[in-house]
Design a protein around this motif. Structure first.
Motif, PDB file in Angstrom:
ATOM      1  N   ARG A 200      -3.563  -4.080  -5.638  1.00 57.25           N
ATOM      2  CA  ARG A 200      -3.647  -3.316  -6.876  1.00 57.25           C
ATOM      3  C   ARG A 200      -4.582  -2.122  -6.704  1.00 57.25           C
ATOM      4  O   ARG A 200      -5.417  -2.087  -5.802  1.00 57.25           O
ATOM      5  CB  ARG A 200      -4.156  -4.184  -8.020  1.00 57.25           C
ATOM      6  N   ARG A 201      -4.425  -1.172  -7.603  1.00 46.06           N
ATOM      7  CA  ARG A 201      -5.363  -0.056  -7.650  1.00 46.06           C
ATOM      8  C   ARG A 201      -6.636  -0.528  -8.351  1.00 46.06           C
ATOM      9  O   ARG A 201      -6.595  -1.353  -9.247  1.00 46.06           O
ATOM     10  CB  ARG A 201      -4.772   1.114  -8.442  1.00 46.06           C
TER      11      ARG A 201
ATOM     12  N   LEU B 155      -7.671   0.607  -3.048  1.00 49.89           N
ATOM     13  CA  LEU B 155      -6.770  -0.531  -3.221  1.00 49.89           C
ATOM     14  C   LEU B 155      -7.521  -1.829  -2.951  1.00 49.89           C
ATOM     15  O   LEU B 155      -8.349  -1.894  -2.033  1.00 49.89           O
ATOM     16  CB  LEU B 155      -5.572  -0.419  -2.279  1.00 49.89           C
TER      17      LEU B 155
ATOM     18  N   SER C 274       0.827  -1.203   0.000  1.00 58.12           N
ATOM     19  CA  SER C 274       0.000   0.000   0.000  1.00 58.12           C
ATOM     20  C   SER C 274       0.861   1.253   0.000  1.00 58.12           C
ATOM     21  O   SER C 274       0.561   2.236  -0.687  1.00 58.12           O
ATOM     22  CB  SER C 274      -0.930   0.000   1.221  1.00 58.12           C
TER      23      SER C 274
ATOM     24  N   THR D  47       1.031  -0.011 -10.753  1.00 58.94           N
ATOM     25  CA  THR D  47      -0.411  -0.236 -10.705  1.00 58.94           C
ATOM     26  C   THR D  47      -0.762  -1.375  -9.752  1.00 58.94           C
ATOM     27  O   THR D  47      -1.893  -1.463  -9.286  1.00 58.94           O
ATOM     28  CB  THR D  47      -0.959  -0.582 -12.097  1.00 58.94           C
ATOM     29  N   SER D  48       0.209  -2.237  -9.472  1.00 59.58           N
ATOM     30  CA  SER D  48      -0.042  -3.338  -8.549  1.00 59.58           C
ATOM     31  C   SER D  48       1.283  -3.867  -8.023  1.00 59.58           C
ATOM     32  O   SER D  48       2.331  -3.695  -8.645  1.00 59.58           O
ATOM     33  CB  SER D  48      -0.821  -4.472  -9.241  1.00 59.58           C
TER      34      SER D  48
ATOM     35  N   LEU E  29       2.255   1.786  -3.568  1.00 60.27           N
ATOM     36  CA  LEU E  29       1.255   2.293  -4.505  1.00 60.27           C
ATOM     37  C   LEU E  29       0.857   3.731  -4.181  1.00 60.27           C
ATOM     38  O   LEU E  29       0.561   4.515  -5.086  1.00 60.27           O
ATOM     39  CB  LEU E  29       0.023   1.392  -4.499  1.00 60.27           C
ATOM     40  N   ASP E  30       0.845   4.089  -2.912  1.00 59.40           N
ATOM     41  CA  ASP E  30       0.485   5.457  -2.535  1.00 59.40           C
ATOM     42  C   ASP E  30       1.563   6.461  -2.905  1.00 59.40           C
ATOM     43  O   ASP E  30       1.261   7.628  -3.188  1.00 59.40           O
ATOM     44  CB  ASP E  30       0.212   5.537  -1.028  1.00 59.40           C
TER      45      ASP E  30
ATOM     46  N   GLN F 189     -10.757   1.043  -9.654  1.00 59.68           N
ATOM     47  CA  GLN F 189     -11.720   2.125  -9.763  1.00 59.68           C
ATOM     48  C   GLN F 189     -13.028   1.530 -10.239  1.00 59.68           C
ATOM     49  O   GLN F 189     -13.100   0.919 -11.303  1.00 59.68           O
ATOM     50  CB  GLN F 189     -11.252   3.217 -10.728  1.00 59.68           C
TER      51      GLN F 189
ATOM     52  N   ARG G  70     -12.763   4.550  -5.757  1.00 57.81           N
ATOM     53  CA  ARG G  70     -11.424   4.068  -6.064  1.00 57.81           C
ATOM     54  C   ARG G  70     -10.681   3.789  -4.777  1.00 57.81           C
ATOM     55  O   ARG G  70     -11.011   4.313  -3.717  1.00 57.81           O
ATOM     56  CB  ARG G  70     -10.665   5.090  -6.911  1.00 57.81           C
TER      57      ARG G  70
END
Length: 227
Positions: A138-139, A148, A113, A123-124, A116-117, A141, A146
């Motif tokens: 992964r992200r 994780l 996390s 993307t993952s 990704l932040d 939406q 949206r």
């Protein structure tokens, strides 16, 4: 006899005058034409010279612009992709173990996390083990929502039961939106090209994403660089 000579002389003089008049007329006609032709030739020659000169300048300017643009693109791409190998290797060194069951999900989830932040290039983040275990953050939406999503596949040791798959969704602020077990979707990381390539290279391996039986990703054209 004298009269005949006088007539002949007058005729010769008259002929010469006619010839002179004809020459003057021709001169009055062809001289301006020649001057105009010379001016046109000079203009055309100057235009050709200017065209070649301007073309050379334009080509030199274009080459300079293209060179600068290429250098800028290389710099931006290098700055964008440069951190990826270091982040991947750091994650490998932090979470490496013989199988996924010995990796604390809480630690792996926090690390993924955080990556990704703070790293928009990713993307993952996912982990596969020789035992067939799988862990992924992964992200996602879904409409305006949206956040994780975490996917974990665990294989019970010494049991004939199917692997257990856990799906967890977090909101944009980190809150848990859903946490549930789902039927195993048949995904096995050991059969994926990224896992096979990384296992063979024993180091950073980059390969194209395969959309067949793979965890969902925002774009199929993403490249994976696992270790």
């Amino acid at each position: 006899m004298a009269g005949w000579r006088t007539t002949t002389t007058n005729q010769a003089i008259a002929f010469e005058e006619v010839q002179a008049v004809t020459r003057r007329r021709r001169l009055r006609i062809w001289l301006p034409v020649a001057v105009v032709a010379i001016l046109l030739a000079a203009l055309i020659g100057n235009a050709i010279h200017e065209f070649r000169f301007m073309r050379a300048d334009a080509l030199a300017l274009s080459e300079g612009v293209i060179g600068n643009l290429q250098s800028r693109i290389e710099t931006e791409v290098g700055a964008y992709l440069g951190p990826i190998p270091g982040v991947v290797r750091f994650t490998r060194d932090l979470l490496a173990d013989e199988d996924l069951l010995s990796v604390r999900r809480e630690l792996a989830e926090k690390v993924a996390s955080g990556i990704l932040d703070n790293t928009p290039q990713f993307t993952s983040v996912f982990i596969g083990s020789p035992a067939g275990e799988f862990f992924m953050v992964r992200r996602y939406q879904d409409g305006e929502q949206r956040g994780l999503e975490t996917k974990t596949i665990r294989r019970p040791h010494g049991a004939q039961d199917a692997p257990v798959m856990q799906l967890t969704r977090h909101g944009a602020k980190g809150e848990v939106l859903s946490d549930e077990q789902a039927p195993w979707d048949g995904y096995d990381p050991r059969a994926r090209p990224w896992f096979v390539g990384a296992a063979k290279s024993k180091d950073l391996f980059c390969g194209p994403t395969s959309t067949s039986s793979s965890p969902p990703a925002p774009r199929a054209s993403r490249r994976r660089c696992p270790i």
